[in-house]
Motif scaffolding. Structure first.
Motif, PDB file in Angstrom:
ATOM      1  N   GLN A  48       0.850  -1.180   0.000  1.00 44.12           N
ATOM      2  CA  GLN A  48       0.000   0.000   0.000  1.00 44.12           C
ATOM      3  C   GLN A  48       0.887   1.232   0.000  1.00 44.12           C
ATOM      4  N   SER A  49       0.569   2.160  -0.861  1.00 41.48           N
ATOM      5  CA  SER A  49       1.357   3.368  -1.006  1.00 41.48           C
ATOM      6  C   SER A  49       1.500   4.095   0.332  1.00 41.48           C
ATOM      7  N   GLY A  50       2.738   4.433   0.657  1.00 43.62           N
ATOM      8  CA  GLY A  50       3.007   5.187   1.868  1.00 43.62           C
ATOM      9  C   GLY A  50       3.039   4.369   3.149  1.00 43.62           C
ATOM     10  N   LYS A  51       2.844   3.054   3.061  1.00 42.15           N
ATOM     11  CA  LYS A  51       2.870   2.202   4.256  1.00 42.15           C
ATOM     12  C   LYS A  51       4.042   1.235   4.167  1.00 42.15           C
ATOM     13  N   THR A  52       4.649   0.963   5.306  1.00 37.63           N
ATOM     14  CA  THR A  52       5.794   0.054   5.309  1.00 37.63           C
ATOM     15  C   THR A  52       5.373  -1.404   5.436  1.00 37.63           C
ATOM     16  N   ASN A  53       4.157  -1.652   5.948  1.00 39.39           N
ATOM     17  CA  ASN A  53       3.717  -3.043   6.095  1.00 39.39           C
ATOM     18  C   ASN A  53       3.199  -3.583   4.756  1.00 39.39           C
ATOM     19  N   ILE A  54       3.233  -4.894   4.649  1.00 41.36           N
ATOM     20  CA  ILE A  54       2.801  -5.599   3.440  1.00 41.36           C
ATOM     21  C   ILE A  54       1.708  -6.577   3.836  1.00 41.36           C
ATOM     22  N   SER A  55       0.579  -6.536   3.146  1.00 42.38           N
ATOM     23  CA  SER A  55      -0.486  -7.507   3.381  1.00 42.38           C
ATOM     24  C   SER A  55      -0.117  -8.797   2.661  1.00 42.38           C
ATOM     25  N   VAL A  56      -0.272  -9.916   3.357  1.00 43.14           N
ATOM     26  CA  VAL A  56       0.131 -11.218   2.822  1.00 43.14           C
ATOM     27  C   VAL A  56      -1.044 -12.179   2.896  1.00 43.14           C
ATOM     28  N   THR A  57      -1.234 -12.940   1.832  1.00 41.83           N
ATOM     29  CA  THR A  57      -2.171 -14.059   1.855  1.00 41.83           C
ATOM     30  C   THR A  57      -1.365 -15.299   1.498  1.00 41.83           C
ATOM     31  N   PHE A  58      -1.215 -16.192   2.467  1.00 45.44           N
ATOM     32  CA  PHE A  58      -0.461 -17.419   2.238  1.00 45.44           C
ATOM     33  C   PHE A  58      -1.273 -18.372   1.375  1.00 45.44           C
ATOM     34  N   ASP A  59      -0.634 -19.386   0.832  1.00 51.40           N
ATOM     35  CA  ASP A  59      -1.317 -20.303  -0.082  1.00 51.40           C
ATOM     36  C   ASP A  59      -2.418 -21.115   0.592  1.00 51.40           C
ATOM     37  N   ASN A  60      -2.445 -21.142   1.935  1.00 50.62           N
ATOM     38  CA  ASN A  60      -3.522 -21.839   2.640  1.00 50.62           C
ATOM     39  C   ASN A  60      -4.675 -20.894   3.001  1.00 50.62           C
ATOM     40  N   GLY A  61      -4.623 -19.652   2.493  1.00 47.78           N
ATOM     41  CA  GLY A  61      -5.677 -18.679   2.721  1.00 47.78           C
ATOM     42  C   GLY A  61      -5.476 -17.797   3.939  1.00 47.78           C
ATOM     43  N   LEU A  62      -4.491 -18.110   4.760  1.00 47.04           N
ATOM     44  CA  LEU A  62      -4.200 -17.322   5.955  1.00 47.04           C
ATOM     45  C   LEU A  62      -3.766 -15.913   5.552  1.00 47.04           C
TER      46      LEU A  62
END
Length: 162
Positions: A48-62
């Motif tokens: 997300q622009s301007g944010k240091t964190n990254i949203s992650v969706t693992f292959d098991n849906g988590l």
């Protein structure tokens, strides 16, 4: 014949050098290394622009939140020594604080990738912290992330009894 043998020896040397480069321990995490490791275990990422964190969706849906920490510059995530992965879960309405603590303690006792807890707002959270201190290979980085996603997917069984 000497040319063929010499070519084969050189080719083996180049492959060995490339493998040695790939296995060389990282002593710092970078955003590109984190994204590469997550991609390498088939996790989807969203920045997300301007944010240091990254949203992650693992292959098991988590679904999780990834963040580089202990950086020389937190804003640019440069020269970081830590990677934090955080998953949050819905707190059951009918669960007592004692039941939640019991379930979380049991999870923490039986699972080894991450630490579950109730945050100050009563949200069930699970965090794993990976350090680069002393060096970590990309293969190990990927493996720890993959094992965390497998372990984190088990927490609902403890909390919700599913």
């Amino acid at each position: 014949m000497k040319t063929v043998i010499m070519g084969a020896v050189l080719a083996c040397g180049l492959v060995s050098a490339a493998n040695a480069q790939a296995d060389r321990p990282m002593t710092q995490f970078t955003r590109s290394a984190l994204l590469s490791a997550l991609s390498g275990i088939d996790a989807e990422t969203e920045e997300q622009s301007g944010k240091t964190n990254i949203s992650v969706t693992f292959d098991n849906g988590l679904m999780a939140d990834a963040l580089l920490m202990a950086c020389d510059d937190e804003g640019t995530s440069s020269n970081c020594l830590g990677t934090s992965i955080l998953v949050t879960y819905e707190t059951p309405d009918d669960a007592t604080p004692a039941k939640l603590r019991e379930a979380i303690n049991e999870y923490n006792y039986r699972q080894n990738f991450g630490r579950a807890y109730l945050d100050p707002d009563g949200q069930i959270s699970l965090r794993m912290y990976i350090i680069a201190d002393g060096g970590i290979t990309m293969a190990n980085y990927k493996r720890q992330l993959a094992l965390f996603s497998l372990s984190a997917a088990k927490l609902p069984d403890y909390v919700y009894g599913e």
